[in-house]
Design a protein around this motif. Structure first.
Motif, PDB file in Angstrom:
ATOM      1  N   ARG A  41       0.830  -1.214   0.000  1.00 22.09           N
ATOM      2  CA  ARG A  41       0.000   0.000   0.000  1.00 22.09           C
ATOM      3  C   ARG A  41       0.859   1.256   0.000  1.00 22.09           C
ATOM      4  O   ARG A  41       0.594   2.205  -0.731  1.00 22.09           O
ATOM      5  N   MET A  42       1.904   1.265   0.812  1.00 17.92           N
ATOM      6  CA  MET A  42       2.701   2.477   0.972  1.00 17.92           C
ATOM      7  C   MET A  42       3.753   2.678  -0.121  1.00 17.92           C
ATOM      8  O   MET A  42       4.102   3.818  -0.430  1.00 17.92           O
ATOM      9  N   THR A  43       4.264   1.586  -0.689  1.00 17.36           N
ATOM     10  CA  THR A  43       5.360   1.718  -1.658  1.00 17.36           C
ATOM     11  C   THR A  43       4.969   1.373  -3.086  1.00 17.36           C
ATOM     12  O   THR A  43       5.705   1.707  -4.005  1.00 17.36           O
ATOM     13  N   GLU A  44       3.877   0.655  -3.265  1.00 23.05           N
ATOM     14  CA  GLU A  44       3.446   0.128  -4.560  1.00 23.05           C
ATOM     15  C   GLU A  44       4.438  -0.876  -5.129  1.00 23.05           C
ATOM     16  O   GLU A  44       4.397  -1.199  -6.308  1.00 23.05           O
ATOM     17  N   LEU A  45       5.344  -1.384  -4.275  1.00 23.61           N
ATOM     18  CA  LEU A  45       6.216  -2.472  -4.680  1.00 23.61           C
ATOM     19  C   LEU A  45       5.464  -3.781  -4.496  1.00 23.61           C
ATOM     20  O   LEU A  45       4.647  -3.908  -3.588  1.00 23.61           O
ATOM     21  N   GLU A  46       5.748  -4.762  -5.346  1.00 19.46           N
ATOM     22  CA  GLU A  46       5.169  -6.090  -5.172  1.00 19.46           C
ATOM     23  C   GLU A  46       6.029  -6.846  -4.169  1.00 19.46           C
ATOM     24  O   GLU A  46       7.242  -6.968  -4.354  1.00 19.46           O
ATOM     25  N   VAL A  47       5.420  -7.348  -3.109  1.00 16.11           N
ATOM     26  CA  VAL A  47       6.148  -8.149  -2.129  1.00 16.11           C
ATOM     27  C   VAL A  47       6.098  -9.587  -2.614  1.00 16.11           C
ATOM     28  O   VAL A  47       5.039 -10.201  -2.630  1.00 16.11           O
ATOM     29  N   VAL A  48       7.261 -10.112  -3.019  1.00 18.84           N
ATOM     30  CA  VAL A  48       7.290 -11.461  -3.586  1.00 18.84           C
ATOM     31  C   VAL A  48       7.395 -12.534  -2.514  1.00 18.84           C
ATOM     32  O   VAL A  48       6.948 -13.666  -2.734  1.00 18.84           O
TER      33      VAL A  48
END
Length: 153
Positions: A122-129
């Motif tokens: 939500r905060m970074t828009e990175l995908e957590v793999v």
């Protein structure tokens, strides 16, 4: 650049129509990078929110952290027990926790994983793999705290 805007936008000449500078949405001009430490702080705070997580990190890191926290001007390390590897669009996390005695460790780990993934994405828009969780200790009810309370004199 030509008057017809061949390089991504039209250039306004005096007395002519509207100006469109650059190319496309301003939010897409440039690149945003997020440091590993930023993701580690977000993940650390999210993990600590989960009921059943007593502390973060191994016994040694908690001991060093307690000393560092007592140094005047030193801040509590919210990223203790968290290691992130951040790429351009993805991140992977390793989290080390101490759980309270009596909790279902699998349930706590699942809740930590869900809360961390939700907060980081939500905060970074990175995908957590992946979020790897290591439970390094169990806090027994009659054990003394390794991080004693600070006494005012």
């Amino acid at each position: 650049m030509t008057e017809s805007g061949q390089s991504g936008g039209e250039i306004k000449k005096a007395g002519t129509g509207t100006t469109r500078r650059g190319g496309g949405d301003p939010a897409s001009r440039g690149r945003t990078t997020i440091a590993d430490g930023v993701v580690e702080k977000i993940a650390g705070l999210a993990a600590r929110e989960v009921l059943g997580v007593h502390a973060m990190g191994s016994g040694i890191s908690r001991t060093f952290g307690a000393v560092r926290d007592r140094v005047p001007g030193g801040a509590k390390s919210v990223s203790r027990g968290v290691k992130a590897e951040v790429g351009e669009v993805q991140t992977a996390l390793d989290i080390e926790i101490v759980v309270d005695y009596g909790v279902a460790i699998a349930d706590v780990a699942r809740a930590v994983r869900e809360n961390v993934i939700s907060a980081v994405e939500r905060m970074t828009e990175l995908e957590v793999v992946e979020v790897n969780i290591a439970v390094s200790d169990v806090k027994l009810p009659d054990e003394e705290e390794e991080e004693p309370e600070t006494r005012l004199q």
